[in-house]
Design a protein around this motif. Sequence first.
Motif, PDB file in Angstrom:
ATOM      1  N   HIS A  28       0.852  -1.187   0.000  1.00 45.50           N
ATOM      2  CA  HIS A  28       0.000   0.000   0.000  1.00 45.50           C
ATOM      3  C   HIS A  28       0.889   1.239   0.000  1.00 45.50           C
ATOM      4  O   HIS A  28       1.588   1.503   0.980  1.00 45.50           O
ATOM      5  CB  HIS A  28      -0.904   0.024   1.243  1.00 45.50           C
ATOM      6  CG  HIS A  28      -1.906  -1.082   1.273  1.00 45.50           C
ATOM      7  ND1 HIS A  28      -3.140  -0.981   0.686  1.00 45.50           N
ATOM      8  CD2 HIS A  28      -1.847  -2.315   1.815  1.00 45.50           C
ATOM      9  CE1 HIS A  28      -3.802  -2.109   0.865  1.00 45.50           C
ATOM     10  NE2 HIS A  28      -3.037  -2.938   1.552  1.00 45.50           N
ATOM     11  N   LEU A  29       0.844   1.966  -1.087  1.00 39.34           N
ATOM     12  CA  LEU A  29       1.606   3.202  -1.207  1.00 39.34           C
ATOM     13  C   LEU A  29       0.704   4.400  -0.938  1.00 39.34           C
ATOM     14  O   LEU A  29      -0.487   4.370  -1.255  1.00 39.34           O
ATOM     15  CB  LEU A  29       2.182   3.342  -2.618  1.00 39.34           C
ATOM     16  CG  LEU A  29       3.265   2.334  -2.986  1.00 39.34           C
ATOM     17  CD1 LEU A  29       3.437   2.272  -4.483  1.00 39.34           C
ATOM     18  CD2 LEU A  29       4.562   2.703  -2.301  1.00 39.34           C
ATOM     19  N   TYR A  30       1.263   5.439  -0.352  1.00 41.40           N
ATOM     20  CA  TYR A  30       0.553   6.688  -0.161  1.00 41.40           C
ATOM     21  C   TYR A  30       1.559   7.823  -0.226  1.00 41.40           C
ATOM     22  O   TYR A  30       2.764   7.611  -0.050  1.00 41.40           O
ATOM     23  CB  TYR A  30      -0.240   6.707   1.157  1.00 41.40           C
ATOM     24  CG  TYR A  30       0.610   6.552   2.400  1.00 41.40           C
ATOM     25  CD1 TYR A  30       1.117   7.667   3.071  1.00 41.40           C
ATOM     26  CD2 TYR A  30       0.913   5.290   2.894  1.00 41.40           C
ATOM     27  CE1 TYR A  30       1.910   7.512   4.201  1.00 41.40           C
ATOM     28  CE2 TYR A  30       1.691   5.135   4.023  1.00 41.40           C
ATOM     29  CZ  TYR A  30       2.183   6.253   4.675  1.00 41.40           C
ATOM     30  OH  TYR A  30       2.968   6.102   5.786  1.00 41.40           O
ATOM     31  N   PHE A  39       4.169   9.062  11.908  1.00 44.10           N
ATOM     32  CA  PHE A  39       4.137   8.355  10.632  1.00 44.10           C
ATOM     33  C   PHE A  39       3.057   7.281  10.582  1.00 44.10           C
ATOM     34  O   PHE A  39       2.432   7.080   9.554  1.00 44.10           O
ATOM     35  CB  PHE A  39       5.514   7.754  10.350  1.00 44.10           C
ATOM     36  CG  PHE A  39       6.619   8.778  10.382  1.00 44.10           C
ATOM     37  CD1 PHE A  39       6.746   9.725   9.384  1.00 44.10           C
ATOM     38  CD2 PHE A  39       7.522   8.800  11.434  1.00 44.10           C
ATOM     39  CE1 PHE A  39       7.750  10.680   9.420  1.00 44.10           C
ATOM     40  CE2 PHE A  39       8.538   9.748  11.481  1.00 44.10           C
ATOM     41  CZ  PHE A  39       8.649  10.690  10.471  1.00 44.10           C
ATOM     42  N   GLY A  40       2.820   6.589  11.683  1.00 39.02           N
ATOM     43  CA  GLY A  40       1.810   5.539  11.713  1.00 39.02           C
ATOM     44  C   GLY A  40       0.400   6.068  11.568  1.00 39.02           C
ATOM     45  O   GLY A  40      -0.407   5.531  10.816  1.00 39.02           O
ATOM     46  N   LEU A  41       0.100   7.148  12.295  1.00 37.68           N
ATOM     47  CA  LEU A  41      -1.235   7.737  12.164  1.00 37.68           C
ATOM     48  C   LEU A  41      -1.421   8.351  10.786  1.00 37.68           C
ATOM     49  O   LEU A  41      -2.531   8.321  10.231  1.00 37.68           O
ATOM     50  CB  LEU A  41      -1.482   8.767  13.264  1.00 37.68           C
ATOM     51  CG  LEU A  41      -1.700   8.173  14.658  1.00 37.68           C
ATOM     52  CD1 LEU A  41      -1.859   9.282  15.697  1.00 37.68           C
ATOM     53  CD2 LEU A  41      -2.912   7.246  14.687  1.00 37.68           C
ATOM     54  N   GLU A  48      -6.915   5.309   4.804  1.00 37.64           N
ATOM     55  CA  GLU A  48      -8.294   5.206   5.275  1.00 37.64           C
ATOM     56  C   GLU A  48      -8.531   3.891   6.022  1.00 37.64           C
ATOM     57  O   GLU A  48      -9.442   3.118   5.714  1.00 37.64           O
ATOM     58  CB  GLU A  48      -9.273   5.374   4.109  1.00 37.64           C
ATOM     59  CG  GLU A  48      -9.143   6.739   3.444  1.00 37.64           C
ATOM     60  CD  GLU A  48     -10.098   6.936   2.281  1.00 37.64           C
ATOM     61  OE1 GLU A  48     -10.832   5.994   1.908  1.00 37.64           O
ATOM     62  OE2 GLU A  48     -10.107   8.055   1.741  1.00 37.64           O
ATOM     63  N   LEU A  49      -7.690   3.660   7.044  1.00 36.87           N
ATOM     64  CA  LEU A  49      -7.732   2.427   7.819  1.00 36.87           C
ATOM     65  C   LEU A  49      -8.115   2.692   9.262  1.00 36.87           C
ATOM     66  O   LEU A  49      -7.877   3.782   9.780  1.00 36.87           O
ATOM     67  CB  LEU A  49      -6.352   1.763   7.824  1.00 36.87           C
ATOM     68  CG  LEU A  49      -5.786   1.361   6.475  1.00 36.87           C
ATOM     69  CD1 LEU A  49      -4.322   0.987   6.621  1.00 36.87           C
ATOM     70  CD2 LEU A  49      -6.584   0.201   5.906  1.00 36.87           C
ATOM     71  N   ASP A  50      -8.638   1.674   9.918  1.00 35.58           N
ATOM     72  CA  ASP A  50      -8.804   1.703  11.364  1.00 35.58           C
ATOM     73  C   ASP A  50      -7.386   1.763  11.936  1.00 35.58           C
ATOM     74  O   ASP A  50      -6.583   0.852  11.687  1.00 35.58           O
ATOM     75  CB  ASP A  50      -9.517   0.428  11.809  1.00 35.58           C
ATOM     76  CG  ASP A  50      -9.586   0.255  13.316  1.00 35.58           C
ATOM     77  OD1 ASP A  50      -8.981   1.053  14.066  1.00 35.58           O
ATOM     78  OD2 ASP A  50     -10.243  -0.713  13.752  1.00 35.58           O
ATOM     79  N   VAL A 133      -2.932  -7.021   9.318  1.00 35.48           N
ATOM     80  CA  VAL A 133      -2.440  -5.798   9.931  1.00 35.48           C
ATOM     81  C   VAL A 133      -1.505  -5.112   8.941  1.00 35.48           C
ATOM     82  O   VAL A 133      -1.101  -5.701   7.937  1.00 35.48           O
ATOM     83  CB  VAL A 133      -1.697  -6.078  11.262  1.00 35.48           C
ATOM     84  CG1 VAL A 133      -2.660  -6.619  12.312  1.00 35.48           C
ATOM     85  CG2 VAL A 133      -0.519  -7.023  11.061  1.00 35.48           C
ATOM     86  N   PHE A 134      -1.179  -3.872   9.253  1.00 39.59           N
ATOM     87  CA  PHE A 134      -0.315  -3.072   8.395  1.00 39.59           C
ATOM     88  C   PHE A 134       0.945  -2.688   9.164  1.00 39.59           C
ATOM     89  O   PHE A 134       0.859  -2.251  10.311  1.00 39.59           O
ATOM     90  CB  PHE A 134      -1.039  -1.789   7.960  1.00 39.59           C
ATOM     91  CG  PHE A 134      -2.209  -2.048   7.042  1.00 39.59           C
ATOM     92  CD1 PHE A 134      -2.123  -1.758   5.693  1.00 39.59           C
ATOM     93  CD2 PHE A 134      -3.393  -2.583   7.530  1.00 39.59           C
ATOM     94  CE1 PHE A 134      -3.192  -1.997   4.846  1.00 39.59           C
ATOM     95  CE2 PHE A 134      -4.472  -2.826   6.699  1.00 39.59           C
ATOM     96  CZ  PHE A 134      -4.374  -2.535   5.347  1.00 39.59           C
TER      97      PHE A 134
END
Length: 165
Positions: A28-30, A39-41, A48-50, A133-134
Amino acid sequence: MAKKTSESGAGTPATVALGQAGIHFTPHLYQHDAAATNFGLEAAEKLELDPDRVFKTLLADADGQLVVGIVPVTGTLDLKALALALGAKKAVMADPKLAERKTGYVVGGISPIGQKNAHPTVIDESAILFDTVFVSGGRRGFDIELSPDDLATVTSGSFAPIGRP
Protein backbone atom coordinates in the motif's frame (compact mmCIF):
# COMPACT_ATOMS: atom_id res chain seq x y z
CA MET A 1 3.56 -16.29 -3.86
CA ALA A 2 4.07 -12.72 -2.70
CA LYS A 3 2.15 -9.93 -4.33
CA LYS A 4 4.38 -7.08 -5.37
CA THR A 5 3.85 -3.62 -6.74
CA SER A 6 5.51 -2.13 -9.80
CA GLU A 7 5.58 1.25 -8.14
CA SER A 8 8.42 2.63 -6.04
CA GLY A 9 7.57 0.49 -3.01
CA ALA A 10 8.78 -2.72 -4.65
CA GLY A 11 12.19 -4.03 -3.88
CA THR A 12 12.63 -2.85 -0.29
CA PRO A 13 14.42 -5.32 1.97
CA ALA A 14 11.00 -6.02 3.53
CA THR A 15 9.36 -7.02 0.24
CA VAL A 16 12.40 -9.05 -0.77
CA ALA A 17 12.34 -10.93 2.56
CA LEU A 18 8.61 -11.63 2.21
CA GLY A 19 9.09 -12.86 -1.34
CA GLN A 20 11.95 -15.13 -0.32
CA ALA A 21 9.82 -16.53 2.53
CA GLY A 22 6.90 -17.11 0.18
CA ILE A 23 4.61 -14.97 2.35
CA HIS A 24 1.62 -13.26 0.75
CA PHE A 25 1.40 -9.52 1.36
CA THR A 26 -0.38 -6.57 -0.15
CA PRO A 27 1.62 -3.36 -0.71
CA HIS A 28 0.00 0.00 0.00
CA LEU A 29 1.61 3.20 -1.21
CA TYR A 30 0.55 6.69 -0.16
CA GLN A 31 1.94 10.18 -0.57
CA HIS A 32 4.00 10.87 2.55
CA ASP A 33 3.74 14.42 3.90
CA ALA A 34 7.25 15.62 4.83
CA ALA A 35 5.71 17.72 7.64
CA ALA A 36 4.14 14.64 9.28
CA THR A 37 5.71 13.56 12.57
CA ASN A 38 3.42 10.66 13.53
CA PHE A 39 4.14 8.36 10.63
CA GLY A 40 1.81 5.54 11.71
CA LEU A 41 -1.24 7.74 12.16
CA GLU A 42 -0.43 9.39 8.84
CA ALA A 43 -0.47 5.96 7.18
CA ALA A 44 -3.81 5.09 8.80
CA GLU A 45 -5.32 8.37 7.66
CA LYS A 46 -3.95 8.30 4.11
CA LEU A 47 -4.89 4.65 3.61
CA GLU A 48 -8.29 5.21 5.27
CA LEU A 49 -7.73 2.43 7.82
CA ASP A 50 -8.80 1.70 11.36
CA PRO A 51 -5.65 2.94 13.15
CA ASP A 52 -5.81 -0.07 15.52
CA ARG A 53 -4.81 -2.24 12.51
CA VAL A 54 -1.73 -0.13 11.75
CA PHE A 55 1.35 -1.08 13.77
CA LYS A 56 4.57 0.80 14.38
CA THR A 57 7.99 -0.75 14.76
CA LEU A 58 10.00 0.44 17.74
CA LEU A 59 13.47 -0.58 18.83
CA ALA A 60 14.52 -0.90 22.44
CA ASP A 61 17.53 -2.02 24.40
CA ALA A 62 16.66 -4.93 26.71
CA ASP A 63 19.53 -5.75 29.04
CA GLY A 64 22.05 -4.65 26.41
CA GLN A 65 20.37 -6.39 23.46
CA LEU A 66 18.57 -4.55 20.68
CA VAL A 67 14.96 -5.79 20.41
CA VAL A 68 11.88 -4.93 18.34
CA GLY A 69 8.44 -4.10 19.71
CA ILE A 70 5.51 -3.87 17.30
CA VAL A 71 2.50 -2.01 18.69
CA PRO A 72 -0.59 -0.23 17.34
CA VAL A 73 0.02 3.36 16.24
CA THR A 74 -2.81 4.42 18.55
CA GLY A 75 -0.79 3.54 21.65
CA THR A 76 2.67 3.29 23.11
CA LEU A 77 5.16 0.56 23.85
CA ASP A 78 5.10 -0.63 27.46
CA LEU A 79 8.81 -1.11 28.09
CA LYS A 80 8.29 -3.11 31.29
CA ALA A 81 5.96 -5.50 29.47
CA LEU A 82 8.45 -5.80 26.59
CA ALA A 83 11.25 -6.66 29.01
CA LEU A 84 9.03 -9.22 30.72
CA ALA A 85 8.07 -10.81 27.39
CA LEU A 86 11.76 -11.22 26.55
CA GLY A 87 12.86 -12.38 29.99
CA ALA A 88 14.91 -9.21 30.50
CA LYS A 89 15.15 -7.11 33.64
CA LYS A 90 14.78 -3.73 31.93
CA ALA A 91 14.13 -2.19 28.54
CA VAL A 92 14.70 1.38 27.36
CA MET A 93 14.07 2.96 23.98
CA ALA A 94 17.01 2.65 21.60
CA ASP A 95 18.71 5.71 20.17
CA PRO A 96 17.07 6.50 16.80
CA LYS A 97 20.44 6.68 15.00
CA LEU A 98 21.37 3.24 16.36
CA ALA A 99 17.97 1.92 15.24
CA GLU A 100 18.58 3.23 11.73
CA ARG A 101 22.11 1.81 11.61
CA LYS A 102 21.08 -1.65 12.87
CA THR A 103 17.91 -2.00 10.78
CA GLY A 104 19.00 -0.37 7.54
CA TYR A 105 15.84 1.76 7.54
CA VAL A 106 15.12 5.39 8.41
CA VAL A 107 12.96 6.40 11.37
CA GLY A 108 9.36 6.60 10.18
CA GLY A 109 10.06 3.85 7.68
CA ILE A 110 11.53 1.12 9.88
CA SER A 111 9.97 -2.15 8.89
CA PRO A 112 10.01 -5.10 11.26
CA ILE A 113 10.72 -7.25 8.19
CA GLY A 114 14.03 -7.52 6.34
CA GLN A 115 16.15 -5.63 8.84
CA LYS A 116 19.90 -5.57 8.29
CA ASN A 117 20.38 -7.42 11.59
CA ALA A 118 17.78 -9.80 13.00
CA HIS A 119 16.53 -8.83 16.47
CA PRO A 120 14.24 -10.57 18.94
CA THR A 121 10.74 -9.36 18.11
CA VAL A 122 7.54 -9.09 20.14
CA ILE A 123 4.21 -8.17 18.55
CA ASP A 124 1.43 -6.72 20.66
CA GLU A 125 -1.21 -9.41 21.13
CA SER A 126 -3.94 -7.07 19.84
CA ALA A 127 -2.70 -7.92 16.32
CA ILE A 128 -4.38 -11.31 16.53
CA LEU A 129 -7.78 -9.61 16.66
CA PHE A 130 -7.44 -8.81 12.94
CA ASP A 131 -7.26 -10.94 9.81
CA THR A 132 -4.56 -8.60 8.50
CA VAL A 133 -2.44 -5.80 9.93
CA PHE A 134 -0.31 -3.07 8.39
CA VAL A 135 3.38 -2.41 9.09
CA SER A 136 5.95 -0.23 7.39
CA GLY A 137 7.18 -1.59 4.10
CA GLY A 138 10.61 -0.09 4.55
CA ARG A 139 10.17 3.55 3.69
CA ARG A 140 7.88 6.42 4.54
CA GLY A 141 4.77 6.29 2.40
CA PHE A 142 4.78 2.51 2.01
CA ASP A 143 2.96 -0.01 4.21
CA ILE A 144 2.59 -3.76 3.88
CA GLU A 145 -0.59 -5.63 4.74
CA LEU A 146 -0.23 -9.22 5.94
CA SER A 147 -1.67 -11.63 8.47
CA PRO A 148 -0.46 -11.38 12.07
CA ASP A 149 0.70 -15.00 11.92
CA ASP A 150 2.75 -14.29 8.79
CA LEU A 151 4.25 -11.25 10.52
CA ALA A 152 5.27 -13.44 13.44
CA THR A 153 6.68 -16.06 11.08
CA VAL A 154 8.78 -13.70 8.97
CA THR A 155 10.16 -11.86 12.03
CA SER A 156 10.49 -14.98 14.23
CA GLY A 157 8.35 -12.92 16.59
CA SER A 158 6.06 -13.79 19.45
CA PHE A 159 2.84 -12.23 20.73
CA ALA A 160 2.55 -10.58 24.15
CA PRO A 161 0.63 -7.70 25.75
CA ILE A 162 3.27 -4.99 25.16
CA GLY A 163 1.09 -2.06 24.03
CA ARG A 164 -0.56 0.62 26.14
CA PRO A 165 -3.48 2.75 24.91
